[in-house]
Scaffold this motif. Sequence first.
Motif, PDB file in Angstrom:
ATOM      1  N   ASP A   7      -4.823  12.375  41.038  1.00  0.00           N
ATOM      2  CA  ASP A   7      -3.775  13.364  40.755  1.00  0.00           C
ATOM      3  C   ASP A   7      -3.080  12.962  39.471  1.00  0.00           C
ATOM      4  N   TYR A   8      -2.743  13.956  38.694  1.00  0.00           N
ATOM      5  CA  TYR A   8      -2.186  13.695  37.361  1.00  0.00           C
ATOM      6  C   TYR A   8      -0.746  14.187  37.304  1.00  0.00           C
ATOM      7  N   TYR A   9       0.128  13.320  36.823  1.00  0.00           N
ATOM      8  CA  TYR A   9       1.555  13.675  36.715  1.00  0.00           C
ATOM      9  C   TYR A   9       1.996  13.489  35.274  1.00  0.00           C
ATOM     10  N   ARG A  10       2.950  14.309  34.880  1.00  0.00           N
ATOM     11  CA  ARG A  10       3.446  14.178  33.505  1.00  0.00           C
ATOM     12  C   ARG A  10       4.954  14.384  33.505  1.00  0.00           C
ATOM     13  N   PRO A  11       5.691  13.404  34.042  1.00  0.00           N
ATOM     14  CA  PRO A  11       7.143  13.558  34.148  1.00  0.00           C
ATOM     15  C   PRO A  11       7.805  13.582  32.769  1.00  0.00           C
ATOM     16  N   LYS A  12       9.048  14.143  32.769  1.00  0.00           N
ATOM     17  CA  LYS A  12       9.779  14.289  31.504  1.00  0.00           C
ATOM     18  C   LYS A  12      10.760  13.149  31.258  1.00  0.00           C
ATOM     19  N   ASP A  13      11.041  12.363  32.304  1.00  0.00           N
ATOM     20  CA  ASP A  13      12.000  11.269  32.113  1.00  0.00           C
ATOM     21  C   ASP A  13      11.595  10.041  32.942  1.00  0.00           C
ATOM     22  N   VAL A  14      12.207   8.908  32.615  1.00  0.00           N
ATOM     23  CA  VAL A  14      11.830   7.663  33.285  1.00  0.00           C
ATOM     24  C   VAL A  14      12.185   7.677  34.772  1.00  0.00           C
ATOM     25  N   GLU A  15      13.269   8.396  35.114  1.00  0.00           N
ATOM     26  CA  GLU A  15      13.626   8.477  36.536  1.00  0.00           C
ATOM     27  C   GLU A  15      12.486   9.112  37.333  1.00  0.00           C
ATOM     28  N   GLY A  16      11.886  10.133  36.722  1.00  0.00           N
ATOM     29  CA  GLY A  16      10.744  10.793  37.383  1.00  0.00           C
ATOM     30  C   GLY A  16       9.590   9.824  37.587  1.00  0.00           C
ATOM     31  N   VAL A  17       9.370   8.960  36.621  1.00  0.00           N
ATOM     32  CA  VAL A  17       8.282   7.979  36.729  1.00  0.00           C
ATOM     33  C   VAL A  17       8.565   7.010  37.880  1.00  0.00           C
ATOM     34  N   VAL A  30       0.865   3.909  35.649  1.00  0.00           N
ATOM     35  CA  VAL A  30       1.301   4.699  34.495  1.00  0.00           C
ATOM     36  C   VAL A  30       0.240   4.628  33.406  1.00  0.00           C
ATOM     37  N   LEU A  31       0.162   5.725  32.662  1.00  0.00           N
ATOM     38  CA  LEU A  31      -0.811   5.847  31.587  1.00  0.00           C
ATOM     39  C   LEU A  31      -0.062   5.928  30.267  1.00  0.00           C
ATOM     40  N   ALA A  32      -0.330   4.992  29.381  1.00  0.00           N
ATOM     41  CA  ALA A  32       0.266   5.056  28.042  1.00  0.00           C
ATOM     42  C   ALA A  32      -0.804   5.613  27.103  1.00  0.00           C
ATOM     43  N   MET A  41     -11.056   3.015  34.784  1.00  0.00           N
ATOM     44  CA  MET A  41     -11.221   4.084  35.784  1.00  0.00           C
ATOM     45  C   MET A  41     -12.631   4.673  35.716  1.00  0.00           C
ATOM     46  N   LYS A  42     -13.136   4.826  34.501  1.00  0.00           N
ATOM     47  CA  LYS A  42     -14.488   5.379  34.362  1.00  0.00           C
ATOM     48  C   LYS A  42     -15.546   4.440  34.933  1.00  0.00           C
ATOM     49  N   LEU A  43     -15.291   3.156  34.795  1.00  0.00           N
ATOM     50  CA  LEU A  43     -16.218   2.176  35.371  1.00  0.00           C
ATOM     51  C   LEU A  43     -15.987   2.004  36.872  1.00  0.00           C
ATOM     52  N   ARG A  44     -14.962   2.682  37.373  1.00  0.00           N
ATOM     53  CA  ARG A  44     -14.553   2.591  38.780  1.00  0.00           C
ATOM     54  C   ARG A  44     -14.138   1.164  39.145  1.00  0.00           C
ATOM     55  N   MET A  45     -13.681   0.420  38.146  1.00  0.00           N
ATOM     56  CA  MET A  45     -13.139  -0.910  38.412  1.00  0.00           C
ATOM     57  C   MET A  45     -11.648  -0.797  38.704  1.00  0.00           C
ATOM     58  N   ALA A  46     -11.022   0.299  38.294  1.00  0.00           N
ATOM     59  CA  ALA A  46      -9.633   0.575  38.665  1.00  0.00           C
ATOM     60  C   ALA A  46      -9.629   1.887  39.441  1.00  0.00           C
ATOM     61  N   GLU A  47      -9.071   1.849  40.619  1.00  0.00           N
ATOM     62  CA  GLU A  47      -8.965   3.077  41.401  1.00  0.00           C
ATOM     63  C   GLU A  47      -7.512   3.522  41.358  1.00  0.00           C
ATOM     64  N   VAL A  48      -7.277   4.656  40.773  1.00  0.00           N
ATOM     65  CA  VAL A  48      -5.909   5.139  40.558  1.00  0.00           C
ATOM     66  C   VAL A  48      -5.779   6.558  41.115  1.00  0.00           C
ATOM     67  N   PRO A  49      -5.428   6.673  42.366  1.00  0.00           N
ATOM     68  CA  PRO A  49      -5.315   8.028  42.933  1.00  0.00           C
ATOM     69  C   PRO A  49      -4.207   8.855  42.271  1.00  0.00           C
ATOM     70  N   HIS A  50      -3.186   8.169  41.751  1.00  0.00           N
ATOM     71  CA  HIS A  50      -2.060   8.890  41.136  1.00  0.00           C
ATOM     72  C   HIS A  50      -1.813   8.343  39.745  1.00  0.00           C
ATOM     73  N   LEU A  51      -2.073   9.157  38.742  1.00  0.00           N
ATOM     74  CA  LEU A  51      -1.968   8.716  37.366  1.00  0.00           C
ATOM     75  C   LEU A  51      -0.758   9.389  36.719  1.00  0.00           C
ATOM     76  N   ILE A  52       0.144   8.565  36.204  1.00  0.00           N
ATOM     77  CA  ILE A  52       1.410   9.094  35.671  1.00  0.00           C
ATOM     78  C   ILE A  52       1.408   8.942  34.149  1.00  0.00           C
ATOM     79  N   ASP A  53       1.265  10.042  33.467  1.00  0.00           N
ATOM     80  CA  ASP A  53       1.178  10.041  32.008  1.00  0.00           C
ATOM     81  C   ASP A  53       2.592   9.966  31.420  1.00  0.00           C
ATOM     82  N   LEU A  54       2.805   9.022  30.526  1.00  0.00           N
ATOM     83  CA  LEU A  54       4.143   8.789  29.973  1.00  0.00           C
ATOM     84  C   LEU A  54       4.417   9.541  28.672  1.00  0.00           C
TER      85      LEU A  54
END
Lengths: 284, 805
Positions: A7-17, A30-32, A41-54
């Motif tokens: 799931d992909y999230y794109r909050p507008k402020d740090v509180e949301g993160v 979090v994704l920078a 993630m592509k190698l499936r070495m990191a499993e991230v069900p919830h990805l938070i784009d900063l």
Amino acid sequence: MIPAAFDYYRPKDVEGVIALLQEHGDDARVLAGGHSLIPMMKLRMAEVPHLIDLQDIAALKGITIDQDTITIGAMVSQHELINHDGLSAAAPILREAALQIADPQVRYMGTVGGNIANGDPGNDMPGLMQCLDAQINLLGPDGSRTVAARDYYEAAYMTDREDDEILISVVFTAPVGGFAYEKQKRKIGDYATAAAAVQIAKVDGKVASASIAMTNLSDVPVWSQGAADELAGSVCETATLKAAVAAMLGDIDPTEDNRGPVAFKRHVAGIILTRAITRAWDRA
Amino acid sequence: MNDMTPEREERSANLKGLGCSRKRVEDARFTQGKGNYVDDVKMPGMLHGDFVRSPYAHARVISINKDAALALDGVVAVLTAEDLAPLNLHWMPTLAGDKQMVLADGKVLFQGQEVAFVVARDRYVAADAVELVEVEYEELPVITDPFESLKSDVVLREDLAGQTTGPHGPRKHHNHIFTWEQGDVKATNQVLDNAEVVAEESMYYHRTHPCPLETCGCVASMDKVNGKLTLWGTFQAPHVVRTVASMLSGIEEHNIRVISPDIGGGFGNKVGVYPGYICSIVASIVTGVPVKWVEDRMENLMATAFARDYWMTGKIAATKEGKITGLHCQVTADHGGFDACADPTKFPAGFMNICTGSYDIPVAYLGVDGVYTNKAPGGVSYRCSFRVTEAVYFIERMIEVLAIELNMDAAELRRINFIKKEQFPYQSALGWEYDSGDYHTAWDKALKTVDYEGLRKEQAEQVAAFKRGETRTLMGIGLSFFTEIVGAGPVKNCDILGMGMFDSCEIRIHPTGSAVARLGTISQGQGHATTFAQILASEIGLSADSITIEEGDTDTAPYGLGTYGSRSTPVAGAAAAMAGRKIRAKAQMIAAYLLEVHDDDVEFDVDRFVVKGVPERFKTMKDIAYAAYNQAIPGLEPGLEAVSYYDPPNMTYPFGAYVCVMDIDVDTGVPEIRRFYALDDCGTRINPMIIEGQVHGGLTEALAVALGQEIAYDKMGNVKTATLMDFFLPTAWEVPNFETDHTVTPSPHHPIGAKGVGESPHVGGVPCFSNAVQDAFRPFGLRHTNMPHDHWRIWQTANDLGLHE
């Protein structure tokens, strides 16, 4: 090279993160700039069900220079770092180092915060921040706190940051004197075989103070107090350089990989540090 | 024919024929992202395939449980060897006469081997399902060393148990594949025994990989209504794929259409047949809908065809004055788990017997032993003709070692041993007939251009300064002189799966004077659409801009053996010229009729036929094309078309002289290329700009291989270099400025004298870069060190020589 669903999230402020991190715990990251996390993630070495784009969070952006205090937001890209005139004047080692990170395309995306926060021993910014004695500002559910870059790294990909904290910015005092970031790598885009960050302040023709940090020569960046101590009071003559290298070699712990065996890495670390000190001293 | 008057010159220039640096017609679409690659092929209802691959290099497959994968929403099928066995498609033949598992049949022989094929609604579901297939393995002892393999009790290929003879003769051991011998061993040993000087050296040409930017893939579409199978794929030899697909599937060949769309680089990697193709075809037949399979980068590097992996031991005999009298070469070839080398059938070690190089060596012997190990199968010609990089590296290193033995300058040693111009056609001791060459002229030009003597002087000064402690940099001068053997090949001794290695061209001239030509080759970046049109423009007198070149669709193109081993210009280019000449012969009759003179009274003049001696009476090729379709000409069929199948009488032998100047940081092992000069002689030059681009590309890949690119395994058979982080693919940053130069020695047997050039720079470049590194350390006693010369290995060489404190 196909990541699992997330799931992909794109909050507008740090509180949301912070709220998302609290809600999903270990399952969220979090994704920078994404240059470490997305490949994992592509190698499936990191499993991230919830990805938070900063990338939509304005508070994480920008470079401020207030007198001799420099603050760099977590989402400042390497590209911005290189092209910020004020920063290049106040702390030129950052530009010199950032130009040796990957290639322009990566630098458009790769961020200072991501590079520092991830704890990848191959990253250049952690050692650099230790050299500059930077303070890392973290924000979590209980508010913000500051930790010194020299205390932040615990092991490869293990840092002082809690899972529900994010890196907001780094702050450091503008360095004085000469500087050098020396890096040997196999090719563009590669991590260092060995890299050295050196700052030297000169007073009355002698080293007043020095700071030395090494990259990719241990599972964490190595700030070598011993090496810096050897330089203090000297004019960086050959014997001093050798002593500094010897002290540094006592602090690093490289492992063998495709870049070469341990003996080679230790030798190169010494050469790279010698060159970095020489250049920094010339500039001091 | 008349001299080139300005008027004729202008007409000639307008054709954009031979010798014109015409811009590549392909580039408009490539530079705008408008290419059409296999992954761009999208069809309604198309399913996606993905492989479950072995994490082990050698293991028995105890069980495969598909249940969890099949339960996942969107998964259509999971194929295993058990599913393919009833169709007899669980194994497939290789180009080398061996067979290879399509899906693991009881055991796996290399890491990354295909174990099961998941077919799903989309690429993401397929990847998820791969993780859900449970495979139970029992690990077996792993062998990654061919010498150990030949001594081991462990039987890698249980399916071959008891077979003491293989497709290439007797097998000496259960892990032995073949022995291939060329030349006269007795006479060679005699020369070695009695020689004034013998230099001996063993060298390992490491395993690497062609690594095209586009990985391998295909889309199979079985139309159950009309019974036709269409297969799009990254195929360097689409017609061969059609024939193989027909033989394997039982579908009649006319019901199979193979299409190679735009291909993003091949370099030999896309010659062979991979399990993904078979599985996609089966999956499409089973499901009745199209199935796409495109591998990712790691799969490409781990499981598709590698290159090189040759252990070579040489003995070279000479007089005290440096005249070479004999050469002995013994090779142990690591072919991995299956022998899937892509060579002409009768050449299990390719054209390794070109290893006498550019030198007049009276007696020679070559022996090659192919061996199975727990590594990926392959052994393709990575930007070279069959095993020619290995051969040229071998001889160019042996020359350097001999120079050390004789304490002679290596440039001079080459010069006194070159085959002389007047010796061509030259019969080599290992059975080849070199068509043409002028090595001395090329060598002298190269050495003069770089000021070879000046470089040696500078190097000596540098060594002295190093010894005095004034510098930590050493200077290396890399030399190489290579002779390639390309354009396979004569049908009498060259075939792939029984198909003679001719090639073909079919031309149709349209009434308004433009044309379409179709060939049996397929461009993967070579620029065929540009250069073949230029050959035809000069032959038939129509502008290259008016000639469309089509390749890669087996329903429309004439049968051909494809593009690899620099064979397109030598073979298909020749077919194009010959077909063009057929067009011209008919055009001459039409022109004579239109001009109301006898056939013999007209002659071809750039873009027209003129009445001899009366240049103002002429018919242009456009006039003639129109007449071919709108006039009833007595004795002639309407239309203007031709087809030619060209069986080359010989290979072509391009050659070149390369010099590299390198500065090496002894303390860090970092090499810096100061200068690289490449003189290529590829015979007649069709498009100088494309030649220059080919040389740049080939040298870039040569730099890669010499300085760091490798597929490395650990003792457990794990691939250590399966990503582009560790597998060296040079960028503009690592690549120096290349200086290109040329001489022109046309091939006497090729219709236009062209020899092919795409692979020469790789063949000549690898030893040149390597020799530069080794030459830097020669003054300190280095005789030979193996590639790849990455930083730590160069550092290790310096360290072993005591050059560090």
